[in-house]
Design an enzyme around this catalytic site. Structure first.
Site: not given
Lengths: 366, 306
Positions: A147-149, A171
């Site tokens: 998720i993200c990074q 994501m």
């Protein structure tokens, strides 16, 4: 904001307002610690390294996929948002849909950890924990969900070690930080503009003098992205939920996660801002981890790229840029009507997004 | 009382004056540095000095006593530490070299400090010639060996100047944000003035909130991504970093003086720790690989044996 009047259209007097504020105040005061616990899905610690931990969630149903999933969140927030509460938990949903889920907790870096860089995170922690899972589950490859990074980290790992990765689900990860350069929508990608206005030498000066970047400072930066809304957040809007303990608990759990911002190590912060926001090295094929060049063309496994249509932190155009640089033949995108956090804690996400992600993984994990 | 020495630029002999004063003190009030009082034999107490002066057959004893008092004085000054030693030497230089008081101080200070601390002699001499206050010079002489208080003062001034830069940059940012909030407020007022509610109902309040968010948010976000704001923010970041660096220099000097590690030394230590962690990780990984290979080899051997 409820009133003593029977009709929502009845005039609100100052006395009514005062009563409602007091009611909200009492409701807050009556809250107990256990009412607002987050990340309560049972798990056990499997391994640890420094401040990081690898946890495995206890199964809720029989597994439908033999290959486990390793979830990694970003460094700027805790993984606990993926398991915010029982009815808003990406983790719980995946468990109930038959996946074997592990998660990396990056912990809270201290000043002594200031030199932990992206190579340590990806080639160090993620690599070691992938090997631990492979040994425990007796599989050659694992599924990665970032998720993200975390999505960027997992994708980079897949590029460097394709032999150890079965699938990648990313994501809301901003792969191309310059893709939104001409975006006219004022509320989108503010972090990209702020970071892009600095030189690489500015980042070096800041990091050299301030060291590990305080989590509260980054929280302030996120709050600054919506100044007008942030101003009202703790105001009269709270009286709306004063009479609804469940809503109040939901609000406080989110606040609990928001206030738990870990520090960003100096070395990783320097690399993240310089290599991604300023120089945009990953999609340009210039990003290196140590001596190794991260070539996304080496990612051959199936990839699912999930993005939020109203994401202002990782704008869709920045996330979807992965499509043009990934080497995988099985690349799919999944859009969802939500923001950066909403796409996995919102109500619709529980109903629609988790099953879509789980089905995609299970289909490729037999 | 005072001997006038025409060769002495001061116009008097300070050491001689000191002895005279002490002599008078001994005669009339008792001398606090005396080790004890000699007994003249007739039961009456008398001062050794007087004994020396008045006793029979004590030729040369006066100069012996002067020598002792001189020694007392020197040891008292020595006991006062480096400042005392400084003044002692300065006094001796004044008398023996017959130089002016100021030159004596300058030469003495330069020699002492250069030998003991490695400080810049020119700087010290310049200081005594009026560029720095005598107070600073005195404090400098007391500062622990090897440390330059004068340089510390310069670094404090630098830090103050960098703080000024931070304040200037902050004002510029605040001005831009303030103008943005004013515009947001004006637009909200215009929009809210056309709002026709239901005479203060609950729904009315919520709709006014919504008007505020809808009008103010885009204006403020527009400010936050404008080139003026981005430039001001960049200046703020640079000024802040420069100020932090100036502060670090001061802390480094204080840390040196107190002989504790400063930030740079701690960072070097942390880097060494991280390198060791990386090395340990590599070794553990190698160990796992070797174990797996050994296990694989053992399995093959077991299979062959069967």
């Amino acid at each position: 904001m409820s009133t003593n009047s029977s009709s929502a259209n009845a005039p609100v007097t100052p006395v009514d307002l005062w009563r409602n504020l007091n009611k909200a105040r009492r409701a807050f005061a009556d809250m107990r610690e256990e009412d607002v616990e987050i990340a309560t899905t049972p798990k056990e610690e499997i391994a640890r390294d420094g401040t990081t931990r690898l946890y495995r969630y206890k199964p809720l149903v029989e597994y439908k996929a033999r290959i486990p999933v390793l979830l990694a969140y970003a460094l700027v927030g805790r993984y606990t948002v993926a398991d915010l509460q029982p009815d808003r938990s990406l983790v719980r949903n995946l468990l109930e849909l038959g996946l074997d889920v592990y998660v990396i907790d990056w912990g809270h870096p201290r000043e002594v950890d200031r030199n932990i860089d992206l190579e340590d995170y990806i080639e160090g922690f993620i690599h070691d924990y992938v090997d631990v899972i492979r040994a425990r589950a007796k599989v050659d490859k694992v599924n990665l969900l970032g998720i993200c990074q975390g999505g960027i980290f997992h994708t980079c790992f897949a590029a460097l070690h394709p032999d150890k990765v079965n699938t990648v689900v990313s994501m809301v990860a901003p792969f191309d930080c310059h893709a939104n350069a001409g975006d006219e929508q004022v509320d989108r990608g503010l972090i990209h503009f702020w970071a892009g206005a600095l030189d690489a030498s500015d980042i070096d000066d800041v990091v050299d003098n301030l060291g590990t970047m305080d989590g509260d400072a980054m929280a302030q930066a996120f709050g600054l992205m919506t100044p007008a809304s942030t101003m009202l957040k703790y105001g009269l809007n709270l009286t709306d939920i004063a009479n609804n303990p469940s809503q109040m608990e939901n609000f406080l759990r989110m606040e609990r996660w928001l206030s738990d911002r870990p520090a960003h190590t100096a070395a990783s912060f320097r690399q993240w801002i310089k290599d991604f926001y300023i120089d945009n090295k990953l999609v340009n094929g210039e990003f290196r981890l140590g001596d190794a060049l991260v070539d996304l063309q080496n990612v051959r496994c199936p990839v699912l790229n999930v993005y939020g249509e109203h994401d202002v932190i990782a704008p869709p155009v920045c996330t979807r840029a992965l499509k043009d640089v990934i080497g995988s033949d099985d690349y799919s995108e999944l859009s969802f009507p939500g923001g950066h956090i909403g796409i996995f804690v919102g109500k619709r996400a529980q109903r629609d997004l988790s099953p879509a992600v789980a089905d995609w993984i299970i289909e490729r994990s037999q | 009382m005072f001997q006038h020495d025409s060769h002495n630029a001061l116009g008097f002999d300070p050491l001689g004056a000191t002895w005279t004063v002490l002599d008078a003190w001994e005669q009339f009030a008792g001398f606090p540095y005396r080790a004890g009082r000699a007994d003249s034999g007739d039961g009456s107490a008398s001062w050794p000095g007087l004994d020396v002066l008045t006793g029979p057959g004590r030729g040369g004893a006066v100069s012996d006593q002067m020598e002792k008092w001189s020694e007392h004085l020197r040891s008292s000054f020595a006991a006062a530490g480096s400042l005392g030693e400084f003044w002692t030497r300065a006094l001796e230089t004044t008398v023996s070299a017959q130089t002016s008081w100021r030159d004596a101080l300058s030469n003495t200070a330069s020699q002492m400090m250069a030998a003991a601390t490695g400080l810049n002699q020119t700087q010290f001499q310049d200081a005594l010639r009026g560029e720095w206050s005598p107070g600073l010079v005195a404090i400098q002489s007391l500062f622990p060996l090897g440390h330059d208080f004068l340089q510390l003062s310069a670094e404090c001034a630098e830090s103050a100047a960098r703080f000024q830069d931070v304040a200037t940059a902050s004002l510029r940012m605040s001005k831009l944000l303030g103008e943005g909030w004013l515009r947001a407020n004006n637009e909200f007022t215009k929009a809210a003035s056309t709002f026709r509610g239901r005479s203060g109902s609950e729904q009315d309040v919520k709709e006014i909130y919504a008007i505020w968010t809808a009008t103010a948010e885009p204006i403020l976000q527009g400010v936050l991504r404008s080139q003026d704001y981005l430039d001001a923010q960049a200046d703020m970041v640079r000024a802040g970093a420069a100020h932090a660096e100036a502060r670090s220099k001061i802390m480094r000097r204080v840390a040196d003086a107190l002989e504790v590690p400063d930030r740079k030394e701690m960072n070097e230590t942390y880097e060494a720790i991280q390198e060791m962690r990386r090395e340990i990780r590599k070794l553990k990984r190698t160990q796992r690989t070797l174990r797996a290979q050994l296990a694989g080899a053992a399995t093959i051997q077991a299979g062959e044996a069967e």
